[in-house]
Design an enzyme around this catalytic site. Structure first.
Site, mmCIF file in Angstrom:
data_model
loop_
_atom_site.group_PDB
_atom_site.id
_atom_site.type_symbol
_atom_site.label_atom_id
_atom_site.label_comp_id
_atom_site.label_asym_id
_atom_site.label_seq_id
_atom_site.Cartn_x
_atom_site.Cartn_y
_atom_site.Cartn_z
ATOM 1 C CG HIS A 166 44.992 40.752 35.304
ATOM 2 N ND1 HIS A 166 44.623 41.129 34.031
ATOM 3 C CD2 HIS A 166 43.836 40.416 35.938
ATOM 4 C CE1 HIS A 166 43.307 41.016 33.902
ATOM 5 N NE2 HIS A 166 42.806 40.579 35.044
ATOM 6 C CG HIS A 169 41.978 36.100 36.487
ATOM 7 N ND1 HIS A 169 41.363 35.936 35.273
ATOM 8 C CD2 HIS A 169 41.825 37.406 36.825
ATOM 9 C CE1 HIS A 169 40.850 37.110 34.886
ATOM 10 N NE2 HIS A 169 41.119 38.014 35.821
ATOM 11 C CD GLU A 170 42.979 39.224 40.212
ATOM 12 O OE1 GLU A 170 43.583 40.261 39.847
ATOM 13 O OE2 GLU A 170 41.793 39.020 39.902
ATOM 14 C CD GLU A 172 39.358 40.620 33.370
ATOM 15 O OE1 GLU A 172 39.243 39.454 33.762
ATOM 16 O OE2 GLU A 172 39.903 41.490 34.053
HETATM 17 ZN ZN LIG Z 1 40.923 40.095 35.633
#
Ligand SMILES: [Zn+2]
Length: 267
Positions: free
Chosen positions: A140, A136-137, A199
């Protein structure tokens, strides 16, 4: 005069949009990624000096963070090369560090500078869930959400100043905006949540990245349920209110069939 100025800002926004190769979305991008990577290198070094970094040689946790990061970064490099999109990771010099802190958090600066806080590990509980968070990071970062946020901040707070000028004229303010843009808000005592769209993108691509690295993306569901239960104390960037946890888990279930296409067990 004010109108001319607004027009200039709008023009710079219009011309500052760039098609993101990773997401296929047009994004505000007023800052060169290479400039942000340069800034990240110095901010990352400062952060590591100011915090207790665990060594992968003596800490099992740090070794696990390094292993997960290495597997994900190798898998996505191979993937983007195979898609003729190697430029997505241009300038990346990956680093994966574990920092001793009660904060339930992790982040990735441009150019692949990753930190995981030990406070996250009681919630992840296993290597697969850690891969979900790190995926997830990293998503981003690869989707250049930080650039989008930093560009917005330069327009809204510094009147559309170029990064170089901002750094020369307002170094402290610019560094704080940078940290906020990358989810490192606790350093400056504030939070700037990623947008709902960012997100959702990070969740979607994060699942795929974890799957490519040989981690079962289905672990995301019980993990987010644990995160939801752990919510309240020091909310990290990925516990931000957009989207709500229930929506997030529903989205995850929707993304799952696609992510599973990239998953080969026992890699
Ligand atoms: Zn996030």
């Amino acid at each position: 005069m004010k109108n001319i100025f607004s027009l200039l800002v709008i023009l710079s926004i219009l011309t500052g949009c760039a098609l993101n190769l990773a997401t296929g979305r047009n994004q505000l991008s007023l800052v060169k990624e290479s400039e942000l990577q340069l800034m990240a290198t110095s901010q990352y070094d400062t952060f590591l000096k100011e915090n207790k970094v665990l060594s992968a040689g003596t800490s099992k946790d740090a070794a696990m963070v390094d292993r997960v990061g290495t597997r994900i970064s190798n898998a996505i490099a191979k993937y983007y090369d195979s898609q003729d999109k190697g430029s997505v990771l241009e300038g990346y010099k990956w680093e994966f560090n574990t920092v001793e802190s009660e904060e339930v958090n992790a982040w990735c600066m441009p150019g692949g500078k990753v930190v995981v806080y030990t406070g996250l590990l009681p919630v992840t509980q296993n290597e697969t869930a850690l891969a979900i968070v790190m995926g997830h990071e990293i998503a981003h970062s690869v989707a250049r959400h930080g650039n989008e946020r930093m560009s917005q901040a330069l327009v809204q707070q510094l009147g559309g100043m170029a990064l170089e000028v901002a750094l020369a004229q307002k170094p402290k303010e610019t560094q704080d905006l940078f940290l906020l843009s990358y989810g490192i808000g606790s350093q400056v005592g504030a939070m700037l949540p990623f947008s709902r769209q960012q997100e959702t993108e990070a969740d979607q691509y994060g699942l795929i990245f974890a799957a490519m690295a040989g981690y079962d993306p289905r672990e995301a569901i019980p993990f987010w349920q644990r995160m939801s239960a752990a919510g309240g104390a020091s909310p990290p960037e990925f516990l931000s209110t957009h989207p709500s946890n229930a929506t997030r888990i529903r989205n995850m279930e929707q993304f799952m069939p696609e992510a599973l296409k990239y998953y080969t067990p026992g890699n």
